[in-house]
Write a protein that holds these residues in place. Structure first.
Motif: not given
Length: 282
Positions: A16-19, A114-118, A126-141
């Motif tokens: 998956l990609s990020t915006t 107000s925060e990054r989320h994952s 796998g790495p962090g159960g997906g947490a590494v791949a989904t660590d997103a800043a506000p506005g990111e997918t």
């Protein structure tokens, strides 16, 4: 069932990609439709709000869309709280798959956060159960894909440091991976999770309550909640069944600090799955 099950799961494949991030304003004010102190949202996920049993034999692709939304929600009578949520409810949506399924997870962190989320799925190896791949800043997918390989009932939660901070504010849920032959048919199923709220104000205070990181670190919550809020599973949200019906309760602990002495008075379970293991005899 406790936060960690004995069974681990699934080969994780990062995709998956990020915006490009769209940052929130300096105050991180969220839209009025996400709740205000005067009109807080009902953040309680009803115990009946869960995906129906898997009625098939072959594997499929399951798509999970999680929006990380910060809202002002109703914590208790006359009291509101600034929750961090998956899809505006606590707990997050009940995810259901079967062994062999491919699970595609997409996480969108709304721009007014107000925060990054994952998200970390305990059903993933796998790495962090997906947490590494989904660590997103506000506005990111962001997102990832994994294959469900071992049956069980697992917690998922936000894992951005301080993970306990994100969990205590409401970012947790359950994912069920059914065995290949499915689970025995029952008349009703319920989805219940225990959590903790750490407020600066004492229990029973009215108005918009604020979080207390000191109490979080001291492990002294002001509220123990089921499905997000005080008295959430009473009244119209009470768990009901007819005489003679069979029920199954999927019970999890979001925490982040306390375990549960969950029990039922006036009835005895036919089967209790130790630590949510579906590969051991109940």
């Amino acid at each position: 069932m406790t936060r960690h099950t004995l069974a681990s799961l699934a080969a994780a494949l990062i995709l998956l990609s990020t915006t490009a991030p769209v940052l929130a304003d300096a105050t991180h004010n969220h839209p009025a439709e996400n709740g205000t102190a005067a009109a807080p949202l009902d953040i309680v996920r009803k115990a009946t709000d869960l995906v129906a049993p898997v009625n098939r034999t072959g594997p499929e692709t399951i798509r999970v869309k999680l929006d990380t939304v910060e809202v002002t929600g109703r914590l208790a009578d006359g009291a509101s709280y600034h929750y961090w949520t998956f899809n505006r409810k606590v707990p997050g949506p009940f995810v259901r798959a079967r062994v062999g399924d491919t699970v595609e997870v997409e996480l969108e962190n709304l721009a007014d956060s107000s925060e990054r989320h994952s998200v970390d799925f305990h059903a993933v190896t796998g790495p962090g159960g997906g947490a590494v791949a989904t660590d997103a800043a506000p506005g990111e997918t962001k997102g990832f894909t994994f294959k469900a390989q071992k049956p069980g009932l697992y917690v998922y939660h936000c894992a951005v440091p301080l993970a306990a901070h994100h969990i205590a504010n409401g970012m947790y849920g359950l994912i069920l991976v059914e065995p290949e032959q499915g689970l025995p048919t029952v008349d009703r199923e319920f989805y219940v999770m225990q959590g903790e709220i750490y407020t600066s104000q004492p229990f029973g205070t009215k108005g918009k309550l604020t979080e207390s990181l000191d109490r979080l670190m001291d492990e002294t919550p002001e509220y123990y909640v089921f499905n997000g809020a005080a008295n959430a599973l009473t009244g119209d949200n009470a768990l009901t069944a007819k005489v003679g019906e069979t029920i199954r309760i999927y019970f999890g602990v979001g925490g982040p600090n306390k375990t549960s002495s969950f029990h039922v008075i006036g009835e005895i379970f036919d089967k209790a799955y130790q630590l949510a293991s579906l590969t051991s005899e109940p």
